[in-house]
Enzyme design. Structure first.
Site, PDB file in Angstrom:
ATOM      1  N   CYS A 171       0.818  -1.225   0.000  1.00 43.57           N
ATOM      2  CA  CYS A 171       0.000   0.000   0.000  1.00 43.57           C
ATOM      3  C   CYS A 171       0.849   1.272   0.000  1.00 43.57           C
ATOM      4  O   CYS A 171       0.350   2.351  -0.332  1.00 43.57           O
ATOM      5  CB  CYS A 171      -0.952   0.006   1.184  1.00 43.57           C
ATOM      6  SG  CYS A 171      -2.167  -1.317   1.078  1.00 43.57           S
ATOM      7  N   HIS A 211      -3.278   7.529   1.868  1.00 43.97           N
ATOM      8  CA  HIS A 211      -3.668   6.185   1.420  1.00 43.97           C
ATOM      9  C   HIS A 211      -5.068   5.914   1.955  1.00 43.97           C
ATOM     10  O   HIS A 211      -5.356   6.176   3.123  1.00 43.97           O
ATOM     11  CB  HIS A 211      -2.672   5.152   1.946  1.00 43.97           C
ATOM     12  CG  HIS A 211      -3.114   3.746   1.725  1.00 43.97           C
ATOM     13  ND1 HIS A 211      -3.569   3.304   0.502  1.00 43.97           N
ATOM     14  CD2 HIS A 211      -3.187   2.680   2.557  1.00 43.97           C
ATOM     15  CE1 HIS A 211      -3.898   2.026   0.596  1.00 43.97           C
ATOM     16  NE2 HIS A 211      -3.683   1.620   1.841  1.00 43.97           N
ATOM     17  N   ASN A 244      -9.978  -0.029  -0.321  1.00 42.03           N
ATOM     18  CA  ASN A 244      -8.517   0.037  -0.269  1.00 42.03           C
ATOM     19  C   ASN A 244      -7.964  -0.562  -1.560  1.00 42.03           C
ATOM     20  O   ASN A 244      -8.039  -1.772  -1.764  1.00 42.03           O
ATOM     21  CB  ASN A 244      -8.016  -0.734   0.955  1.00 42.03           C
ATOM     22  CG  ASN A 244      -6.500  -0.687   1.106  1.00 42.03           C
ATOM     23  OD1 ASN A 244      -5.794  -0.276   0.188  1.00 42.03           O
ATOM     24  ND2 ASN A 244      -6.014  -1.114   2.259  1.00 42.03           N
TER      25      ASN A 244
END
Ligand code: ACO
Length: 323
Positions: free
Chosen positions: A114, A250, A280
């Site tokens: 990520c 993020h 996500n």
């Protein structure tokens, strides 16, 4: 004169299949209410039969090129941040290079889960500052739906697919925080935390495996590490919270986003939030959010933008740039 890596264009691609939280209620012991209240996620896009990480990355790159008013021959290098490349090798980046019809330059992948996009931006910045490339296409692209265990309610409701791209160009600046372009970066990792977030497959198992996450443990690390890396990058850039126009975090969990913004002393009105619509998307989440924010009219030329991300590794980092 100081060389800067300046954003010339941005774009994204989201697959056509949209899955609302309620769809999971038929197959899992979960509810729309649980997913929304614990994560902020309401829906996500999943790749269709015709979407791959490289095809979505190519579409995002084409959109960024269009936004920049440039064409394929203007690209010197492609950096793709991904943990879900189509194949073990070649890299997603060389596949994108071929799909774009680019016959010169070089292309490679960055794998920092990520945190991948901030790692890729930082590496692209280094390529530009060291004179190895003048124009770099930086892409975050993921197909996390391919590594979901659909029986694991604690992970499969959280992730989505998509791609975003930012086209960087070398330009001269004055060497101050008023310059356009990347002003500072900060990268970190701590491999002791590998068991908090990993995929249980790879060449050692002969399978591509499934994502495993101790979500509440990752959560504990997230806010503190994200605020800390953002502060480090902001200090290096010579800017304070008052100077920040937008934080583009993020997009993993709205509670992490809110907690980090609070620690950074930036009000939520100045934070770009897309987690409700994208879930996500790992390395794709920040460029997707940047492109969405531009489309919404949020980020304007001259705005000071702070990105920050954390993911498997653990790996985390931040990039401060002026649009
Ligand atoms: N529906 C209903 N209940 C659920 C679900 C679900 N989908 N998933 C888990 N639960 C249950 C758990 O089983 C647990 O039940 P128990 O108390 O009976 O054991 C309860 O809900 C609480 O679970 P927690 O994991 O403690 O819930 P938490 O509030 O921490 O939220 C979440 C979970 C959303 C995963 C959160 O921890 C999170 O976002 N973590 C960080 C994720 C992240 O940022 N990852 C990094 C990037 S990802 C990458 O790099 C690939």
């Amino acid at each position: 004169m100081t060389l800067r890596a300046v954003v010339r264009g941005v774009g994204h691609f989201l697959p056509a299949r949209v899955v609302e939280n309620a769809e999971f209620e038929a197959s899992l012991d979960t509810t729309d209410e649980w997913i929304k209240s614990r994560s902020g996620i309401e829906r996500r896009h999943f790749a269709t039969e015709s979407d791959t990480t490289s095809s979505m990355a190519t579409a995002a790159a084409q959109a960024a090129l269009k936004d920049a008013g440039m064409d394929v021959d203007d690209i010197d290098a492609i950096v793709v941040a991904t943990s879900t490349a189509d194949l073990t090798f070649p890299s997603a980046a060389t596949m994108v290079q071929a799909q774009l019809g680019m016959e010169r330059g070089f292309a490679f992948d960055v794998q920092a889960v990520c945190a991948g996009f901030v790692y890729a931006l930082s590496n692209a910045n280094a390529l530009i500052l060291s004179g190895q490339a003048e124009r770099v296409m930086v892409i975050g692209a993921e197909t996390f739906s391919k590594i979901m265990d659909w029986t694991d309610r604690s992970t499969c409701v959280l992730f989505g697919d998509g791609a975003g791209a930012v086209f960087l160009e070398a330009q001269d600046g004055a060497g101050t925080s008023a310059d356009r372009g990347i002003l500072a970066t900060d990268l970190n990792s701590d491999g002791r935390h590998r068991d908090l977030l990993y995929v249980d497959g790879g060449v050692s198992t002969g399978t591509s495996g499934y994502l495993r996450m101790q979500g509440n443990q990752v959560f504990r690390h997230a806010v503190e590490k994200l605020a800390s890396t953002a502060h480090t990058a902001m200090d290096r850039a010579g800017v304070t919270a008052d100077d920040v126009t937008w934080v583009v975090p993020h997009q993993a969990n709205i509670r992490i986003i809110q907690g980090t913004a609070k620690k950074m002393n930036v009000p939520m009105e100045r934070v770009v939030v897309t987690v409700q619509d994208h879930g996500n998307t790992s390395a794709a989440s920040i460029p997707l959010a940047l492109s969405t924010a531009r489309a919404r009219g949020q980020i304007k030329d001259g705005d000071l933008v702070v990105t920050e991300a954390i993911g498997g590794g653990l790996a985390w980092g931040s990039v401060v740039l002026r649009w």
